[in-house]
Design a protein around this motif. Structure first.
Motif, PDB file in Angstrom:
ATOM      1  N   THR A 213       0.843  -1.191   0.000  1.00 33.87           N
ATOM      2  CA  THR A 213       0.000   0.000   0.000  1.00 33.87           C
ATOM      3  C   THR A 213       0.874   1.236   0.000  1.00 33.87           C
ATOM      4  OG1 THR A 213      -1.749  -1.140   1.243  1.00 33.87           O
ATOM      5  CG2 THR A 213      -1.824   1.266   1.207  1.00 33.87           C
ATOM      6  N   LEU A 214       0.561   2.161  -0.880  1.00 38.67           N
ATOM      7  CA  LEU A 214       1.244   3.446  -0.949  1.00 38.67           C
ATOM      8  C   LEU A 214       0.285   4.546  -0.500  1.00 38.67           C
ATOM      9  CD1 LEU A 214       2.903   3.186  -4.506  1.00 38.67           C
ATOM     10  CD2 LEU A 214       3.842   2.419  -2.310  1.00 38.67           C
ATOM     11  N   LYS A 215       0.846   5.616   0.038  1.00 37.96           N
ATOM     12  CA  LYS A 215       0.044   6.768   0.437  1.00 37.96           C
ATOM     13  C   LYS A 215       0.632   8.034  -0.180  1.00 37.96           C
ATOM     14  CE  LYS A 215       2.605   7.437   4.772  1.00 37.96           C
ATOM     15  NZ  LYS A 215       2.525   7.463   6.250  1.00 37.96           N
ATOM     16  N   ALA A 216      -0.192   9.063  -0.273  1.00 41.42           N
ATOM     17  CA  ALA A 216       0.233  10.311  -0.897  1.00 41.42           C
ATOM     18  C   ALA A 216       1.364  10.954  -0.101  1.00 41.42           C
ATOM     19  CB  ALA A 216      -0.943  11.273  -0.995  1.00 41.42           C
ATOM     20  N   PHE A 217       2.375  11.436  -0.818  1.00 45.55           N
ATOM     21  CA  PHE A 217       3.431  12.255  -0.212  1.00 45.55           C
ATOM     22  C   PHE A 217       3.002  13.707  -0.379  1.00 45.55           C
ATOM     23  CE2 PHE A 217       7.568  14.546  -1.084  1.00 45.55           C
ATOM     24  CZ  PHE A 217       7.872  14.723   0.258  1.00 45.55           C
ATOM     25  N   GLN A 218       2.644  14.341   0.721  1.00 45.18           N
ATOM     26  CA  GLN A 218       2.034  15.668   0.651  1.00 45.18           C
ATOM     27  C   GLN A 218       2.980  16.723   0.091  1.00 45.18           C
ATOM     28  OE1 GLN A 218      -1.164  16.174   0.987  1.00 45.18           O
ATOM     29  NE2 GLN A 218      -1.444  13.998   1.504  1.00 45.18           N
ATOM     30  N   GLY A 219       4.295  16.467   0.187  1.00 47.78           N
ATOM     31  CA  GLY A 219       5.261  17.438  -0.325  1.00 47.78           C
ATOM     32  C   GLY A 219       5.644  17.219  -1.773  1.00 47.78           C
ATOM     33  N   TYR A 220       4.887  16.411  -2.490  1.00 46.25           N
ATOM     34  CA  TYR A 220       5.208  16.093  -3.886  1.00 46.25           C
ATOM     35  C   TYR A 220       5.240  17.357  -4.739  1.00 46.25           C
ATOM     36  CZ  TYR A 220       4.580  14.222  -8.616  1.00 46.25           C
ATOM     37  OH  TYR A 220       4.715  13.945  -9.961  1.00 46.25           O
ATOM     38  N   TRP A 221       6.291  17.465  -5.563  1.00 45.50           N
ATOM     39  CA  TRP A 221       6.483  18.667  -6.372  1.00 45.50           C
ATOM     40  C   TRP A 221       5.357  18.893  -7.380  1.00 45.50           C
ATOM     41  CZ3 TRP A 221       6.714  17.758 -11.564  1.00 45.50           C
ATOM     42  CH2 TRP A 221       7.132  16.496 -11.983  1.00 45.50           C
ATOM     43  N   GLY A 222       4.680  17.808  -7.780  1.00 49.62           N
ATOM     44  CA  GLY A 222       3.587  17.935  -8.748  1.00 49.62           C
ATOM     45  C   GLY A 222       2.296  18.424  -8.147  1.00 49.62           C
ATOM     46  N   GLY A 223       2.214  18.461  -6.818  1.00 50.78           N
ATOM     47  CA  GLY A 223       1.046  19.001  -6.145  1.00 50.78           C
ATOM     48  C   GLY A 223      -0.144  18.065  -6.082  1.00 50.78           C
ATOM     49  N   TRP A 224      -1.118  18.464  -5.258  1.00 50.78           N
ATOM     50  CA  TRP A 224      -2.312  17.651  -5.043  1.00 50.78           C
ATOM     51  C   TRP A 224      -3.596  18.448  -5.261  1.00 50.78           C
ATOM     52  CZ3 TRP A 224      -1.958  12.526  -4.819  1.00 50.78           C
ATOM     53  CH2 TRP A 224      -0.695  11.970  -4.521  1.00 50.78           C
ATOM     54  N   ASP A 225      -3.498  19.567  -5.962  1.00 49.20           N
ATOM     55  CA  ASP A 225      -4.703  20.332  -6.253  1.00 49.20           C
ATOM     56  C   ASP A 225      -5.628  19.508  -7.133  1.00 49.20           C
ATOM     57  OD1 ASP A 225      -3.681  22.427  -4.826  1.00 49.20           O
ATOM     58  OD2 ASP A 225      -2.961  23.536  -6.583  1.00 49.20           O
ATOM     59  N   GLY A 226      -6.923  19.653  -6.917  1.00 53.77           N
ATOM     60  CA  GLY A 226      -7.884  18.894  -7.700  1.00 53.77           C
ATOM     61  C   GLY A 226      -8.055  17.482  -7.161  1.00 53.77           C
ATOM     62  N   ALA A 227      -8.735  16.645  -7.938  1.00 48.43           N
ATOM     63  CA  ALA A 227      -9.038  15.277  -7.509  1.00 48.43           C
ATOM     64  C   ALA A 227      -7.893  14.337  -7.830  1.00 48.43           C
ATOM     65  CB  ALA A 227     -10.320  14.797  -8.184  1.00 48.43           C
ATOM     66  N   HIS A 228      -7.446  13.582  -6.827  1.00 44.72           N
ATOM     67  CA  HIS A 228      -6.383  12.595  -6.994  1.00 44.72           C
ATOM     68  C   HIS A 228      -6.669  11.407  -6.085  1.00 44.72           C
ATOM     69  CE1 HIS A 228      -3.568  15.175  -9.246  1.00 44.72           C
ATOM     70  NE2 HIS A 228      -3.970  16.156  -8.470  1.00 44.72           N
ATOM     71  N   TYR A 229      -6.154  10.255  -6.451  1.00 39.34           N
ATOM     72  CA  TYR A 229      -6.156   9.120  -5.534  1.00 39.34           C
ATOM     73  C   TYR A 229      -5.067   9.347  -4.493  1.00 39.34           C
ATOM     74  CZ  TYR A 229      -9.174   6.535  -8.755  1.00 39.34           C
ATOM     75  OH  TYR A 229     -10.220   6.132  -9.545  1.00 39.34           O
ATOM     76  N   LYS A 230      -5.430   9.277  -3.243  1.00 39.98           N
ATOM     77  CA  LYS A 230      -4.469   9.522  -2.167  1.00 39.98           C
ATOM     78  C   LYS A 230      -3.818   8.240  -1.672  1.00 39.98           C
ATOM     79  CE  LYS A 230      -5.110  13.918  -2.190  1.00 39.98           C
ATOM     80  NZ  LYS A 230      -5.697  14.658  -1.055  1.00 39.98           N
TER      81      LYS A 230
END
Length: 531
Positions: A213-230
């Motif tokens: 299982t992987l989880k979102a890295f909140q500091g990702y350079w590509g960002g998390w604006d909008g809808a994404h699988y976390k």
């Protein structure tokens, strides 16, 4: 790998994770809302065989391309490298000095900055480890940090470094200081990661069905604006019927592959989308040229002639296209003049010349292939049935990849199989990978599962990167001659088909495309859930 990509060309395909094919969407589906934040990927083989990004060289690519970034990414629309961690790059006219400018503000999952020093340390460690696909950096003579966001590579010989830097293995940039004072290699194998990609490891349960299982890295350079699988979950389900039922129940989001019957059922099922796409992946039937009965080249040639190539393409019902040599169409070195054909009288004549075949003593062979792969099962059933009629008895064993590979690599020659069935695809969008990894001499054995050991052949293979960079016509000719040598003269391999990927996924998954340079990878951050 097979034919030139048939793409629905839209602007989004120019981004990382793009691809193409023929898609079918049978309905506008609203999947259960709990699925919207979690993407569940089902594979038929173990997910992780090696956690170290320097040495990783197997199934884990499907997870690690979501955890780690490379300097560039291959774009199948332009057929060139595109920006990833590097935003731009230049090379000198002689192709021996490459300068990459890095994206500003990128951080590793450890919180440390991803700068030019980190890139240098990462690639130098991969080169030093010299395992897996580390060979891609063999052309590098030195790496220099020009400033915090500029790294320069000096090469021993001309090479397409922008394309090499987009490789699906060994091009990962990682934090070499992630383990602190501990042993980094051991730290990785405990299930830790040191990437900068959109996801980081949440849990790993080796050998279990819900393996990773992987989880979102909140500091990702590509960002998390909008809808994404976390969250991303990877399940192992060897039985394709079981995987398909999981999809129909909405328990999973995506099935890596289906057999043709299931795929065609999925294409007409409400709530399910399908995608059939050409790949850079082909099926290899490798013959043991070093020990056992197939040391005799006549018997290897007989095995080639026994395969019903046309019949297999018909049985696979769209999951494959006929192969022409080792190099799939769309890559330098492909030739349409090395098309294999079944020849039963020719196979019988070769068997009898070697003292086997009808009316002679039976030939007994062992064969290994992937458990849960229905396409390989079709091949094995066809081949064993045909050979049985020629007085050749084949003991075929379906195995999980790790077990099959370990058997093939055994130091004890008596334990090695006579016929090894496996898929192959390039490490970057060039044919070099087939020749260097599968047919170049190797000690210890890795993927050279025909066990060839020829210095003359090795020398010809080692010339390929410079030829690709400096004289593509000469490289094309060299690839052709090597294929004739391996397939016709040495008969160490048969290539029954080039794969068409047949995917199925929930109707609420939007934005999915396929990139043939990254086989079976879903770039989950690019998806839009719940539409």
């Amino acid at each position: 790998m097979r034919r030139l990509l048939v793409l629905g060309v839209v602007a989004a395909l120019a981004l990382a994770g793009c691809g193409g094919g023929t898609a079918s969407d049978t309905s506008a589906v609203s999947a259960p809302s709990p699925q919207d934040s979690k993407f569940v990927y089902v594979a038929n083989l173990d997910i992780i065989t090696d956690w170290d990004p320097a040495t990783s060289y197997s199934n884990e690519v499907i997870a690690m391309q979501n955890v780690y970034d490379s300097l560039t990414v291959y774009n199948p629309v332009t057929k060139r490298a595109s920006a990833r961690l590097a935003t731009r790059w230049t090379s000198t006219p002689d192709g021996k000095t490459w300068t990459f400018t890095l994206r500003d503000g990128v951080k590793f999952h450890s919180g440390r900055p991803l700068d030019a020093n980190a890139v240098k340390a990462s690639i130098e460690r991969t080169i030093r480890m010299n395992e897996g696909a580390a060979y891609i950096w063999e052309c590098v003579d030195g790496i220099a940090v020009k400033d915090p966001l500029t790294v320069q590579f000096t090469l021993k010989y001309p090479a397409p470094l922008d394309l090499i830097a987009s490789a699906d293995y060994a091009a990962y940039i990682y934090d070499t200081g992630a383990a602190g004072s501990g042993d980094l290699a051991k730290w990785f194998q405990q299930g830790h990661d040191a990437g900068s990609g959109p996801y980081t490891v949440a849990s790993w349960k080796k050998g279990q069905q819900n393996e990773l299982t992987l989880k979102a890295f909140q500091g990702y350079w590509g960002g998390w604006d909008g809808a994404h699988y976390k969250n991303v979950e990877f399940l192992v389900t060897p039985n394709l019927n079981t995987a398909y039922q999981q999809l129909l129940r909405g328990e999973i989001s995506y099935v890596q592959r289906l057999n043709p019957n299931l795929y065609h059922a999925a294409a007409t099922t409400a709530g399910v989308r399908t995608l059939q796409v050409p790949s850079f992946q082909n099926m290899l039937v490798l013959f043991n040229s070093a020990s056992g009965p197939l040391k005799d080249v006549r018997l290897r040639q007989a095995m080639q002639k026994a395969i019903d190539y046309d019949g297999l393409i018909k049985k696979l019902k769209g999951a494959a296209t006929a192969a022409n040599g080792l190099v799939p169409e769309g890559l330098l070195g492909h030739s349409s003049s090395i098309a294999p054909k079944q020849d039963i009288p020719g196979a019988i004549a070769l068997l009898q010349a070697a003292g086997y075949g009808p009316g002679n003593k039976p030939l007994q062979l062992t064969l290994t292939y992937a458990e849960g792969d229905d396409d390989e099962q079709v091949l094995v059933d066809q081949l064993t049935t045909t050979l049985a009629q020629l007085n050749v008895q084949v003991k075929a064993q379906a195995m999980q990849w790790n077990a099959q590979w370990e058997l093939g690599k055994s130091r004890d020659e008596t334990k090695r199989q006579d016929i090894f069935v496996m898929y192959w695809w390039p490490d970057y969008a060039d044919a070099y990978s087939w020749f260097l990894n599968v047919f170049h001499s190797a000690d210890p054995i890795s993927f050279n599962l025909t066990y060839l050991n020829s210095k003359a052949l090795d020398a010809q293979i080692e010339k390929l990167p410079s030829l690709v960079a400096t004289d593509r016509a000469a490289a094309d000719k060299a690839y052709f001659e090597l294929q004739k040598y391996l397939i016709v003269r040495q008969a160490v391999v048969a290539v029954p088909w080039v794969s068409n990927y047949q995917r199925a996924y929930l109707g609420n998954v939007q934005g999915y495309t396929d990139n043939p340079a990254y086989p079976n990878v879903v770039f989950v951050h690019e998806l839009i859930p719940g539409g």
